[in-house]
Write a protein that holds these residues in place. Structure first.
Motif, PDB file in Angstrom:
ATOM      1  N   VAL A   1       0.857  -1.179   0.000  1.00  0.00           N
ATOM      2  CA  VAL A   1       0.000   0.000   0.000  1.00  0.00           C
ATOM      3  C   VAL A   1       0.893   1.229   0.000  1.00  0.00           C
ATOM      4  O   VAL A   1       1.640   1.463   0.954  1.00  0.00           O
ATOM      5  CB  VAL A   1      -0.933   0.010   1.220  1.00  0.00           C
ATOM      6  CG1 VAL A   1      -1.873   1.203   1.148  1.00  0.00           C
ATOM      7  CG2 VAL A   1      -1.721  -1.293   1.301  1.00  0.00           C
ATOM      8  N   LEU A   2       0.814   1.997  -1.061  1.00  0.00           N
ATOM      9  CA  LEU A   2       1.658   3.179  -1.225  1.00  0.00           C
ATOM     10  C   LEU A   2       0.857   4.410  -0.837  1.00  0.00           C
ATOM     11  O   LEU A   2       0.068   4.931  -1.627  1.00  0.00           O
ATOM     12  CB  LEU A   2       2.146   3.288  -2.678  1.00  0.00           C
ATOM     13  CG  LEU A   2       2.723   2.005  -3.302  1.00  0.00           C
ATOM     14  CD1 LEU A   2       3.138   2.252  -4.753  1.00  0.00           C
ATOM     15  CD2 LEU A   2       3.905   1.495  -2.492  1.00  0.00           C
ATOM     16  N   GLY A   3       1.029   4.862   0.409  1.00  0.00           N
ATOM     17  CA  GLY A   3       0.255   6.016   0.845  1.00  0.00           C
ATOM     18  C   GLY A   3       0.200   6.121   2.351  1.00  0.00           C
ATOM     19  O   GLY A   3       0.925   5.434   3.076  1.00  0.00           O
ATOM     20  N   GLY A   4      -0.716   6.966   2.819  1.00  0.00           N
ATOM     21  CA  GLY A   4      -0.904   7.154   4.244  1.00  0.00           C
ATOM     22  C   GLY A   4      -1.925   6.187   4.807  1.00  0.00           C
ATOM     23  O   GLY A   4      -2.341   5.221   4.153  1.00  0.00           O
ATOM     24  N   ASP A   5      -2.368   6.480   6.029  1.00  0.00           N
ATOM     25  CA  ASP A   5      -3.284   5.564   6.704  1.00  0.00           C
ATOM     26  C   ASP A   5      -4.637   5.467   6.010  1.00  0.00           C
ATOM     27  O   ASP A   5      -5.272   4.410   6.018  1.00  0.00           O
ATOM     28  CB  ASP A   5      -3.469   5.996   8.157  1.00  0.00           C
ATOM     29  CG  ASP A   5      -2.278   5.626   9.036  1.00  0.00           C
ATOM     30  OD1 ASP A   5      -1.370   4.934   8.534  1.00  0.00           O
ATOM     31  OD2 ASP A   5      -2.260   6.023  10.213  1.00  0.00           O
ATOM     32  N   GLY A   6      -5.106   6.558   5.410  1.00  0.00           N
ATOM     33  CA  GLY A   6      -6.386   6.512   4.704  1.00  0.00           C
ATOM     34  C   GLY A   6      -6.353   5.547   3.532  1.00  0.00           C
ATOM     35  O   GLY A   6      -7.279   4.746   3.335  1.00  0.00           O
ATOM     36  N   THR A   7      -5.276   5.603   2.765  1.00  0.00           N
ATOM     37  CA  THR A   7      -5.103   4.672   1.647  1.00  0.00           C
ATOM     38  C   THR A   7      -5.030   3.244   2.151  1.00  0.00           C
ATOM     39  O   THR A   7      -5.602   2.318   1.558  1.00  0.00           O
ATOM     40  CB  THR A   7      -3.819   5.022   0.865  1.00  0.00           C
ATOM     41  OG1 THR A   7      -3.879   6.381   0.442  1.00  0.00           O
ATOM     42  CG2 THR A   7      -3.657   4.142  -0.358  1.00  0.00           C
ATOM     43  N   PHE A   8      -4.345   3.061   3.275  1.00  0.00           N
ATOM     44  CA  PHE A   8      -4.216   1.710   3.837  1.00  0.00           C
ATOM     45  C   PHE A   8      -5.569   1.175   4.284  1.00  0.00           C
ATOM     46  O   PHE A   8      -5.907   0.013   4.035  1.00  0.00           O
ATOM     47  CB  PHE A   8      -3.238   1.725   5.014  1.00  0.00           C
ATOM     48  CG  PHE A   8      -2.787   0.347   5.424  1.00  0.00           C
ATOM     49  CD1 PHE A   8      -1.561  -0.138   5.014  1.00  0.00           C
ATOM     50  CD2 PHE A   8      -3.591  -0.465   6.199  1.00  0.00           C
ATOM     51  CE1 PHE A   8      -1.138  -1.415   5.372  1.00  0.00           C
ATOM     52  CE2 PHE A   8      -3.196  -1.741   6.562  1.00  0.00           C
ATOM     53  CZ  PHE A   8      -1.961  -2.213   6.146  1.00  0.00           C
ATOM     54  N   LEU A   9      -6.365   2.005   4.937  1.00  0.00           N
ATOM     55  CA  LEU A   9      -7.667   1.550   5.433  1.00  0.00           C
ATOM     56  C   LEU A   9      -8.596   1.159   4.286  1.00  0.00           C
ATOM     57  O   LEU A   9      -9.322   0.162   4.375  1.00  0.00           O
ATOM     58  CB  LEU A   9      -8.312   2.639   6.288  1.00  0.00           C
ATOM     59  CG  LEU A   9      -7.663   2.858   7.662  1.00  0.00           C
ATOM     60  CD1 LEU A   9      -8.191   4.133   8.295  1.00  0.00           C
ATOM     61  CD2 LEU A   9      -7.903   1.662   8.571  1.00  0.00           C
TER      62      LEU A   9
ATOM     63  N   ILE B   1     -22.975   7.467  11.356  1.00  0.00           N
ATOM     64  CA  ILE B   1     -22.142   6.308  11.668  1.00  0.00           C
ATOM     65  C   ILE B   1     -20.951   6.348  10.723  1.00  0.00           C
ATOM     66  O   ILE B   1     -21.124   6.335   9.498  1.00  0.00           O
ATOM     67  CB  ILE B   1     -22.909   4.992  11.470  1.00  0.00           C
ATOM     68  CG1 ILE B   1     -24.198   4.974  12.300  1.00  0.00           C
ATOM     69  CG2 ILE B   1     -22.021   3.796  11.819  1.00  0.00           C
ATOM     70  CD1 ILE B   1     -25.167   3.899  11.871  1.00  0.00           C
ATOM     71  N   SER B   2     -19.763   6.424  11.275  1.00  0.00           N
ATOM     72  CA  SER B   2     -18.551   6.474  10.456  1.00  0.00           C
ATOM     73  C   SER B   2     -17.791   5.160  10.590  1.00  0.00           C
ATOM     74  O   SER B   2     -17.510   4.697  11.701  1.00  0.00           O
ATOM     75  CB  SER B   2     -17.651   7.638  10.888  1.00  0.00           C
ATOM     76  OG  SER B   2     -16.469   7.668  10.108  1.00  0.00           O
ATOM     77  N   ILE B   3     -17.480   4.562   9.450  1.00  0.00           N
ATOM     78  CA  ILE B   3     -16.759   3.286   9.403  1.00  0.00           C
ATOM     79  C   ILE B   3     -15.323   3.551   8.942  1.00  0.00           C
ATOM     80  O   ILE B   3     -15.087   3.912   7.793  1.00  0.00           O
ATOM     81  CB  ILE B   3     -17.431   2.292   8.423  1.00  0.00           C
ATOM     82  CG1 ILE B   3     -18.929   2.158   8.717  1.00  0.00           C
ATOM     83  CG2 ILE B   3     -16.720   0.951   8.445  1.00  0.00           C
ATOM     84  CD1 ILE B   3     -19.262   1.535  10.047  1.00  0.00           C
ATOM     85  N   ASP B   4     -14.373   3.429   9.864  1.00  0.00           N
ATOM     86  CA  ASP B   4     -12.958   3.657   9.547  1.00  0.00           C
ATOM     87  C   ASP B   4     -12.704   5.036   8.939  1.00  0.00           C
ATOM     88  O   ASP B   4     -11.701   5.229   8.230  1.00  0.00           O
ATOM     89  CB  ASP B   4     -12.429   2.575   8.595  1.00  0.00           C
ATOM     90  CG  ASP B   4     -11.978   1.322   9.334  1.00  0.00           C
ATOM     91  OD1 ASP B   4     -11.853   1.372  10.568  1.00  0.00           O
ATOM     92  OD2 ASP B   4     -11.752   0.295   8.669  1.00  0.00           O
ATOM     93  N   GLY B   5     -13.609   5.977   9.160  1.00  0.00           N
ATOM     94  CA  GLY B   5     -13.432   7.306   8.592  1.00  0.00           C
ATOM     95  C   GLY B   5     -13.551   7.337   7.077  1.00  0.00           C
ATOM     96  O   GLY B   5     -13.257   8.359   6.457  1.00  0.00           O
ATOM     97  N   GLN B   6     -13.996   6.223   6.485  1.00  0.00           N
ATOM     98  CA  GLN B   6     -14.056   6.112   5.030  1.00  0.00           C
ATOM     99  C   GLN B   6     -15.492   6.103   4.510  1.00  0.00           C
ATOM    100  O   GLN B   6     -15.751   6.529   3.393  1.00  0.00           O
ATOM    101  CB  GLN B   6     -13.354   4.833   4.567  1.00  0.00           C
ATOM    102  CG  GLN B   6     -11.925   4.693   5.057  1.00  0.00           C
ATOM    103  CD  GLN B   6     -11.024   5.799   4.556  1.00  0.00           C
ATOM    104  OE1 GLN B   6     -11.021   6.122   3.375  1.00  0.00           O
ATOM    105  NE2 GLN B   6     -10.263   6.402   5.459  1.00  0.00           N
ATOM    106  N   THR B   7     -16.409   5.586   5.299  1.00  0.00           N
ATOM    107  CA  THR B   7     -17.814   5.476   4.905  1.00  0.00           C
ATOM    108  C   THR B   7     -18.685   6.089   5.985  1.00  0.00           C
ATOM    109  O   THR B   7     -18.573   5.723   7.164  1.00  0.00           O
ATOM    110  CB  THR B   7     -18.220   4.002   4.703  1.00  0.00           C
ATOM    111  OG1 THR B   7     -17.414   3.428   3.673  1.00  0.00           O
ATOM    112  CG2 THR B   7     -19.682   3.885   4.310  1.00  0.00           C
TER     113      THR B   7
END
Length: 281
Positions: A59-67, A232-238
Motif C-alpha cells: 500500500v503506497l500512501g498514508g493511513d487513509g489509503t491503507f484503510l 455512523i462512520s466506518i474507519d473514517g471512510q464510509t
C-alpha cells in the motif's frame, strides 16, 4: 508465504509521490521476475478480484489509503505492507526510500507476519433492515453538522454500560486506538491484542471515560436522542445516516488482517513515540 511470485500495489492515483514510487516498485518487480499489478485504493472490487494468487499487497500512501485497501483485502488473508507516503502513518512499516531493500528482504524470507484484529459493524435500521461493514480501525456514532450533543446508550453483551451525552462514541480496535479514540482521550492498546476500546467524544459529566472490552463481547450503540439524526462512520471512510432508535452492533471478526513486518522494523512503542512527535501540537 513461500516464493514471491505476484505483488499488488494499491495507491492514490492522484498522488504524484505514489505514482513515482509505483514506477520504482514495478522496475524492481521486472528485474526480479515478479508479476505486478496496481490499482487505485478506491477500487475495492478490483483489489478484491486480484487477491487470489497474490502473495503480497503493498500500500503506497498514508493511513487513509491503507484503510481503504484493508477493507478490500477483507477475508482473503493476503499480507499487506504499508509504505508510508503520509505524515503520521501508524500503519506503515516502511518508508519510501527503503522500498526496494524491503522487497529484497521479503524474497529472502526476512520478515514476520503480525495479525491485526478486525471488527464488524452491523447497522440495525428502524424498519428492521440491516447492513454490515468490516472495520480495521473504528466505528463511530457521532453528531451531524449541527453543534448539538447526542445521547448514545452503550451496552456490552447485554449489560448497560452508560448513556453518554456527547459529540459521539468511538469503538476502536487496538490498531484504531492510535486514531480517533486516542484524540478523544482513549488509551493506546498494543496492536497485537484482540480487544476493543469504547471512548466517548467530548462526553458531558461522564464518570466512565474509556472502557476496554474483550473480543468475545458484543458492543451495542443505540442512538437515544438527537436533534437532527447522527452519523455512523466506518474507519473514517464510509459515513451512514442514523436516526433515533437505530443501533450499531459491533463484534469481533475471526479473520485478522495480516501485516508484513520486515526484520529490523521499528518496534511499535518506539514508532508510537516517533510518530507522536510529528503531530501538530
Amino acid at each position: 508465504m513461500g516464493e514471491l511470485l505476484r505483488i499488488g500495489f494499491s495507491l492514490n492515483l492522484d498522488n504524484d509521490a505514489a505514482r513515482e514510487t509505483l514506477t520504482r516498485a514495478e522496475s524492481w518487480c521486472s528485474g526480479h521476475g515478479v508479476e505486478a499489478w496496481s490499482s487505485s485504493a478506491d477500487d475495492a472490487d478490483g483489489i478484491r478480484a486480484a487477491c487470489p494468487g497474490t502473495d503480497l499487497i503493498c500500500v503506497l500512501g498514508g493511513d487513509g489509503t491503507f484503510l481503504r485497501t484493508a477493507r478490500a483485502i477483507g477475508d482473503s488473508e493476503v499480507p499487506a505492507l504499508g509504505v508510508n507516503l503520509g505524515r503520521v502513518g501508524f500503519l506503515a512499516k516502511v518508508e519510501t526510500a527503503d522500498l526496494e531493500r524491503t522487497l529484497d528482504q521479503v524474497v529472502a524470507d526476512q520478515y514476520s507476519i503480525e495479525e491485526r484484529f478486525r471488527i464488524s459493524a452491523t447497522v440495525i435500521r428502524a424498519d428492521g433492515s440491516s447492513e454490515t461493514h468490516a472495520c480495521l480501525n473504528e466505528v463511530v456514532v457521532t453528531r451531524g453538522s449541527r453543534v448539538r450533543m447526542i445521547q448514545v446508550e452503550v451496552e456490552v453483551s447485554g449489560s448497560h454500560l452508560a448513556t453518554y451525552v456527547a459529540d459521539g462514541v468511538v469503538v476502536a480496535t487496538p490498531t484504531g486506538s492510535t486514531a480517533y479514540s486516542f484524540s478523544a482521550g482513549g488509551a493506546v492498546l498494543d496492536p497485537r491484542l484482540r480487544n476493543v476500546i469504547i471512548t466517548p467524544v467530548a462526553g458531558y459529566l461522564s464518570p466512565l471515560h474509556s472502557v476496554v472490552a474483550g473480543e468475545r463481547h458484543e458492543v451495542r450503540l443505540t442512538l437515544r436522542e438527537s436533534h437532527e439524526g447522527a452519523i455512523i462512520s466506518i474507519d473514517g471512510q464510509t459515513d451512514l445516516p442514523m436516526r433515533s432508535g437505530e443501533r450499531v452492533e459491533v463484534r469481533a471478526l475471526p479473520i485478522p488482517l495480516r501485516l508484513l513486518e520486515p526484520e529490523g522494523s521499528t518496534p511499535f512503542y518506539e514508532l508510537l513515540r516517533t510518530k507522536a512527535s510529528l503531530l501538530p501540537y
